[in-house]
Design a protein around this motif. Structure first.
Motif, PDB file in Angstrom:
ATOM      1  N   THR A 176     123.799  44.427  87.218  1.00 35.17           N
ATOM      2  CA  THR A 176     123.984  45.508  88.189  1.00 35.17           C
ATOM      3  C   THR A 176     122.752  46.402  88.276  1.00 35.17           C
ATOM      4  OG1 THR A 176     125.101  46.786  86.451  1.00 35.17           O
ATOM      5  CG2 THR A 176     126.489  45.543  87.986  1.00 35.17           C
ATOM      6  N   ASP A 214     120.418  47.602  91.627  1.00 32.51           N
ATOM      7  CA  ASP A 214     120.619  49.042  91.851  1.00 32.51           C
ATOM      8  C   ASP A 214     122.060  49.374  92.204  1.00 32.51           C
ATOM      9  OD1 ASP A 214     117.962  49.552  91.324  1.00 32.51           O
ATOM     10  OD2 ASP A 214     117.381  49.174  93.410  1.00 32.51           O
ATOM     11  N   ARG A 215     123.001  48.661  91.623  1.00 33.34           N
ATOM     12  CA  ARG A 215     124.408  48.957  91.866  1.00 33.34           C
ATOM     13  C   ARG A 215     125.159  49.196  90.558  1.00 33.34           C
ATOM     14  NH1 ARG A 215     126.327  44.699  96.626  1.00 33.34           N
ATOM     15  NH2 ARG A 215     124.878  45.432  98.245  1.00 33.34           N
ATOM     16  N   PRO A 254     127.249  50.931  87.821  1.00 34.87           N
ATOM     17  CA  PRO A 254     128.193  52.044  87.856  1.00 34.87           C
ATOM     18  C   PRO A 254     127.660  53.217  87.047  1.00 34.87           C
ATOM     19  CG  PRO A 254     128.992  50.292  86.413  1.00 34.87           C
ATOM     20  CD  PRO A 254     127.794  49.756  87.127  1.00 34.87           C
ATOM     21  N   ARG A 255     128.238  54.370  87.280  1.00 34.89           N
ATOM     22  CA  ARG A 255     127.749  55.592  86.654  1.00 34.89           C
ATOM     23  C   ARG A 255     127.828  55.514  85.120  1.00 34.89           C
ATOM     24  NH1 ARG A 255     126.495  60.635  88.036  1.00 34.89           N
ATOM     25  NH2 ARG A 255     126.858  62.309  86.513  1.00 34.89           N
ATOM     26  N   TRP A 256     128.937  54.933  84.611  1.00 32.60           N
ATOM     27  CA  TRP A 256     129.094  54.889  83.158  1.00 32.60           C
ATOM     28  C   TRP A 256     128.011  54.045  82.491  1.00 32.60           C
ATOM     29  CZ3 TRP A 256     129.603  50.268  80.696  1.00 32.60           C
ATOM     30  CH2 TRP A 256     130.040  49.160  81.455  1.00 32.60           C
ATOM     31  N   SER A 257     127.578  52.963  83.201  1.00 33.05           N
ATOM     32  CA  SER A 257     126.537  52.127  82.610  1.00 33.05           C
ATOM     33  C   SER A 257     125.184  52.823  82.649  1.00 33.05           C
ATOM     34  CB  SER A 257     126.477  50.781  83.324  1.00 33.05           C
ATOM     35  OG  SER A 257     126.084  50.942  84.676  1.00 33.05           O
ATOM     36  N   ARG A 258     124.928  53.593  83.745  1.00 29.12           N
ATOM     37  CA  ARG A 258     123.677  54.342  83.814  1.00 29.12           C
ATOM     38  C   ARG A 258     123.635  55.415  82.736  1.00 29.12           C
ATOM     39  NH1 ARG A 258     124.744  54.221  89.486  1.00 29.12           N
ATOM     40  NH2 ARG A 258     125.333  56.444  89.385  1.00 29.12           N
ATOM     41  N   ASP A 259     124.773  56.086  82.545  1.00 27.10           N
ATOM     42  CA  ASP A 259     124.836  57.103  81.487  1.00 27.10           C
ATOM     43  C   ASP A 259     124.635  56.474  80.110  1.00 27.10           C
ATOM     44  OD1 ASP A 259     125.323  58.950  83.446  1.00 27.10           O
ATOM     45  OD2 ASP A 259     127.506  58.973  83.151  1.00 27.10           O
ATOM     46  N   GLU A 285     120.940  55.614  79.704  1.00 24.68           N
ATOM     47  CA  GLU A 285     120.157  56.833  79.522  1.00 24.68           C
ATOM     48  C   GLU A 285     120.347  57.405  78.119  1.00 24.68           C
ATOM     49  OE1 GLU A 285     119.644  61.289  81.528  1.00 24.68           O
ATOM     50  OE2 GLU A 285     120.973  59.785  82.424  1.00 24.68           O
TER      51      GLU A 285
END
Length: 208
Positions: free
Chosen positions: A63, A67-68, A70-75, A78
């Motif tokens: 993902t 660039d798709r 989900p927010r939880w994976s980006r968090d 990070e």
């Protein structure tokens, strides 16, 4: 007592083809292999954990490429990049993982099934086992058959059988010699691949 197909030697193999230390023996101290457990539950748990972690990592990576994510994976990504891994929770999780890993290593390199004692094999393609409880029961009944013996407790090991015998109205030296001879004969008659050494300990009920 249990019967199992032996993975150690194919049917029809000669004794010369059997690996050293695996040959059945009547108790001269040769190495005897123990029964190996299948370890199905630990293997299944490890497989599920590995599949879950690998699947999660693959999903996040795929993902992120398009660039798709989900927010939880980006968090999560990070936090993994910026977090200082020195807090108590991190240390505790690392210790738990280390203990679990050590436990899995021990399971992988040990045979398990400690309750089974290997018997003299009736054939190259068959392995026969007796439970420790059964072997201990034979020795206990042999001890109880002697006059003056009130009770007997047996701790059965792979190399030694420890018997604690309560007695009365008998000369201890005479009883010890008589019991030891009978117990050694019984231990030999069990046809174990390694005949256990008998450690006999007498205890008078009067406490003298």
């Amino acid at each position: 007592m249990s019967l199992e197909a032996s993975p150690e030697a194919p049917a029809g193999a000669s004794s010369a083809e059997t690996p050293a230390g695996v040959l059945d023996d009547w108790g001269d101290g040769a190495k005897v292999r123990r029964a190996w457990a299948t370890r199905g539950l630990p293997a299944g748990l490890v497989a599920l954990l590995a599949v879950g972690l690998a699947g999660t990592a693959l999903y996040i990576g795929a993902t992120a490429k398009i660039d798709r994510a989900p927010r939880w994976s980006r968090d999560l990504l990070e936090r993994a990049q910026t977090h200082v891994w020195r807090d108590d929770w991190t240390i505790a999780a690392g210790l738990i993982a280390a203990v679990l890993g050590l436990w899995l290593i021990v399971l992988a390199v040990t045979p398990g099934r400690r309750n089974l004692l290997r018997l003299r094999s009736p054939g190259d393609a068959m392995t026969v086992y007796m439970t420790r409880r059964t072997a201990a029961s034979f020795l206990r009944h042999t001890a109880l058959a002697s006059s003056g013996v009130l009770d007997a407790r047996v701790r059965m090991g792979r190399r030694k059988a420890v018997l604690r015998v309560d007695y009365h109205f008998r000369d201890p030296d005479e009883l010890h010699d008589e019991l030891l001879e009978r117990l050694e004969e019984r231990a030999m008659a069990l046809t174990l691949a390694r005949v256990p050494r008998v450690d006999l300990r007498l205890q008078p009920v009067s406490g003298r």
